[in-house]
Design a protein around this motif. Sequence first.
Motif, PDB file in Angstrom:
ATOM      1  N   PHE A 118      43.121  41.222  42.856  1.00  0.00           N
ATOM      2  CA  PHE A 118      43.994  41.883  43.695  1.00  0.00           C
ATOM      3  C   PHE A 118      44.255  43.146  43.498  1.00  0.00           C
ATOM      4  O   PHE A 118      45.089  43.606  42.688  1.00  0.00           O
ATOM      5  N   ARG A 178      45.775  37.657  40.676  1.00  0.00           N
ATOM      6  CA  ARG A 178      46.285  38.827  39.992  1.00  0.00           C
ATOM      7  C   ARG A 178      45.777  38.939  38.634  1.00  0.00           C
ATOM      8  O   ARG A 178      45.498  39.984  37.920  1.00  0.00           O
ATOM      9  N   LEU A 201      47.421  32.888  44.197  1.00  0.00           N
ATOM     10  CA  LEU A 201      47.669  34.229  44.263  1.00  0.00           C
ATOM     11  C   LEU A 201      47.956  34.758  42.878  1.00  0.00           C
ATOM     12  O   LEU A 201      47.333  35.936  42.443  1.00  0.00           O
ATOM     13  N   MET A 258      41.451  42.010  48.520  1.00  0.00           N
ATOM     14  CA  MET A 258      41.216  40.803  47.689  1.00  0.00           C
ATOM     15  C   MET A 258      39.621  40.650  47.059  1.00  0.00           C
ATOM     16  O   MET A 258      38.848  40.464  48.051  1.00  0.00           O
TER      17      MET A 258
END
Length: 192
Positions: free
Chosen positions: A19, A14, A10, A36
Amino acid sequence: MGSVTADAILDRFRRVGAFLEGHFRLTSGLHSPGYMQSALVLQHPAEAQACGEAIADGVRGLGVQVVLSPALGGIVIGHEVGRALGHRAIFAERQDGRLALRRGFQLVEGEHVLVVEDVVTTGGSTRETIDVARAAGATVVGAASIIDRSGGQQGLDVPYFALVPISLPTYQPEACPLCAQGIPVIKPGSRT
Ligand SMILES: [Zn+2]
């Protein structure tokens, strides 16, 4: 690569701007404040490989013999999972609006298929890909994705493994609070 954690993946999304936050129309037709864009992570072969190996680790007990992905989003990660498992990776693509095996891709009767996607939102395209495999006489032993943003609502009838479960709201267009605020909706695609 079992050391690749959900948080690390994740974080990678980012850092590469994969994201996105705003107001998006997802492939499923639902609206969401989050999107996403996994292609931005998967464009880096080492990242794609790490995700593929982590998914492979998660599904190794399923007896997978071939990986099947829906085009286009599932192709790169499907290929990496196939590489990590040592099996071939094929894809289904839309023809007259329906997913189908083309290019001479074939599944053998009873062959053990793993369906792999980049992002699962409603599970709709995963279910459609499962149907393609079953229609060809294959046995679907599981499904997997990098991101699961279904909130556990994907409703698949096979074992499902995701590297990153993430909770992001989705709305029917007519009930979307972002639409109600007059915020323009973006269909992620070539420009994002
Ligand atoms: Zn909206």
